[in-house]
Design a protein around this motif. Sequence first.
Motif, short mmCIF file in Angstrom:
data_model
loop_
_atom_site.label_atom_id
_atom_site.label_comp_id
_atom_site.label_asym_id
_atom_site.label_seq_id
_atom_site.Cartn_x
_atom_site.Cartn_y
_atom_site.Cartn_z
N GLU A 18 -11.14 37.68 -34.73
CA GLU A 18 -11.63 38.78 -35.20
C GLU A 18 -13.14 38.83 -34.78
O GLU A 18 -13.83 39.92 -34.61
CB GLU A 18 -11.54 39.18 -36.62
CG GLU A 18 -10.19 39.45 -37.30
CD GLU A 18 -10.05 39.44 -38.74
OE1 GLU A 18 -8.88 39.41 -39.12
OE2 GLU A 18 -11.12 39.42 -39.49
N ILE A 19 -13.92 37.55 -34.52
CA ILE A 19 -15.03 37.21 -34.20
C ILE A 19 -15.03 36.50 -33.06
O ILE A 19 -14.32 35.10 -33.20
CB ILE A 19 -16.18 36.70 -35.35
CG1 ILE A 19 -15.95 37.71 -36.24
CG2 ILE A 19 -17.05 36.02 -35.01
CD1 ILE A 19 -16.84 37.22 -37.83
N PRO A 20 -15.91 36.52 -32.04
CA PRO A 20 -15.77 35.50 -30.82
C PRO A 20 -16.47 34.15 -31.00
O PRO A 20 -17.30 34.24 -32.17
CB PRO A 20 -16.50 36.32 -29.69
CG PRO A 20 -17.32 37.10 -30.48
CD PRO A 20 -16.84 37.72 -31.67
N ASN A 21 -16.05 33.25 -30.25
CA ASN A 21 -16.79 32.19 -30.61
C ASN A 21 -16.87 31.31 -29.22
O ASN A 21 -16.08 31.63 -28.13
CB ASN A 21 -16.15 30.91 -31.82
CG ASN A 21 -14.60 30.56 -31.07
OD1 ASN A 21 -14.55 29.65 -30.38
ND2 ASN A 21 -13.66 31.22 -31.21
N GLN A 22 -17.76 30.29 -28.96
CA GLN A 22 -17.66 29.47 -28.01
C GLN A 22 -16.89 28.27 -28.16
O GLN A 22 -17.43 27.19 -28.74
CB GLN A 22 -19.08 29.25 -27.37
CG GLN A 22 -20.00 30.20 -26.93
CD GLN A 22 -21.37 29.77 -26.39
OE1 GLN A 22 -22.02 28.78 -26.83
NE2 GLN A 22 -21.83 30.58 -25.55
N THR A 23 -15.81 28.29 -27.74
CA THR A 23 -14.91 27.04 -28.02
C THR A 23 -15.01 25.99 -27.20
O THR A 23 -15.29 25.96 -25.77
CB THR A 23 -13.34 27.63 -27.66
OG1 THR A 23 -13.06 28.67 -28.68
CG2 THR A 23 -12.29 26.51 -27.96
N VAL A 24 -15.27 25.03 -27.85
CA VAL A 24 -15.24 23.39 -27.17
C VAL A 24 -14.07 22.84 -26.93
O VAL A 24 -13.89 22.25 -26.06
CB VAL A 24 -16.36 22.62 -27.75
CG1 VAL A 24 -16.63 21.36 -27.26
CG2 VAL A 24 -17.76 23.18 -28.21
N GLU A 25 -13.32 22.87 -27.89
CA GLU A 25 -11.92 22.43 -27.97
C GLU A 25 -11.02 23.02 -28.76
O GLU A 25 -11.41 23.59 -29.81
CB GLU A 25 -12.01 20.81 -28.51
CG GLU A 25 -11.31 19.67 -28.23
CD GLU A 25 -11.12 19.39 -26.74
OE1 GLU A 25 -12.25 19.13 -26.22
OE2 GLU A 25 -9.97 19.18 -26.04
N GLU A 26 -9.76 23.03 -28.50
CA GLU A 26 -8.72 23.66 -29.65
C GLU A 26 -7.38 22.79 -29.37
O GLU A 26 -7.01 22.49 -28.31
CB GLU A 26 -8.61 25.12 -29.11
CG GLU A 26 -7.38 25.78 -30.26
CD GLU A 26 -7.42 27.44 -30.03
OE1 GLU A 26 -8.03 27.61 -28.98
OE2 GLU A 26 -6.85 27.86 -30.86
N THR A 27 -6.74 22.50 -30.44
CA THR A 27 -5.52 21.90 -30.56
C THR A 27 -4.65 22.75 -31.46
O THR A 27 -4.99 23.84 -31.98
CB THR A 27 -5.50 20.53 -31.01
OG1 THR A 27 -6.08 20.67 -32.29
CG2 THR A 27 -6.35 19.71 -30.17
N ALA A 28 -3.46 22.39 -31.87
CA ALA A 28 -2.52 23.07 -32.77
C ALA A 28 -3.12 23.33 -33.99
O ALA A 28 -2.86 24.13 -34.94
CB ALA A 28 -1.06 22.40 -32.92
N HIS A 29 -3.92 22.06 -34.53
CA HIS A 29 -4.33 21.92 -36.01
C HIS A 29 -5.99 22.36 -35.99
O HIS A 29 -6.38 22.33 -37.05
CB HIS A 29 -4.07 20.65 -36.58
CG HIS A 29 -2.66 20.15 -36.57
ND1 HIS A 29 -1.82 21.28 -37.47
CD2 HIS A 29 -1.87 19.22 -36.30
CE1 HIS A 29 -0.42 20.58 -37.35
NE2 HIS A 29 -0.34 19.63 -36.69
N THR A 30 -6.69 22.37 -35.05
CA THR A 30 -7.97 22.08 -34.91
C THR A 30 -8.64 23.13 -33.95
O THR A 30 -8.30 23.35 -32.94
CB THR A 30 -8.48 20.57 -34.66
OG1 THR A 30 -7.77 19.93 -35.67
CG2 THR A 30 -9.82 20.25 -34.86
#
Length: 127
Positions: A18-30
């Motif tokens: 619902e709010i954007p972010n500057q993703t650095v890393e994404e996994t299934a849990h984190t």
Amino acid sequence: MAYDYDDQNIFAKILRGEIPNQTVEETAHTLAFNDIYPQAPVHVLVIPKGAYVCFDHFAAEASDAEIADFHRVAAKICADLGVAPDGGGAGYRTISNAGEDAVQEVPHYHMHILGGRPLGRMLQKAD
Ligand code: 5GP
């Protein structure tokens, strides 16, 4: 222990897209993303995708897989962003604020990773 999780907090909204972010890393849990008001050249927030209010809530109730993944993601970011001493970086600090005395603003567990400049001593005197 009975933490009430407020699903209207800003990080819950980020997790729901619902709010954007500057993703650095994404996994299934984190999920890890840049802090909107960076306090240092490196200022990343690492959050679990599960509904945990603060560190002790996460450590007590999250699964082993969530806890391991969270820390592995945080360590990978320190290495990837060049602040981990092991890779020749100048170092970093992790901070997790919980509750009133620590001035936790967002009631969804998060770890700050700060680095890229000298960070001074760990604490200043309270006002
Ligand atoms: P706390 O004080 O709860 O430990 O830290 C909350 C952090 O979340 C602050 O460093 C603040 O700058 C950051 N923050 C608050 N709202 C947003 C937002 O909408 N997006 C991002 N990326 N960071 C946010």
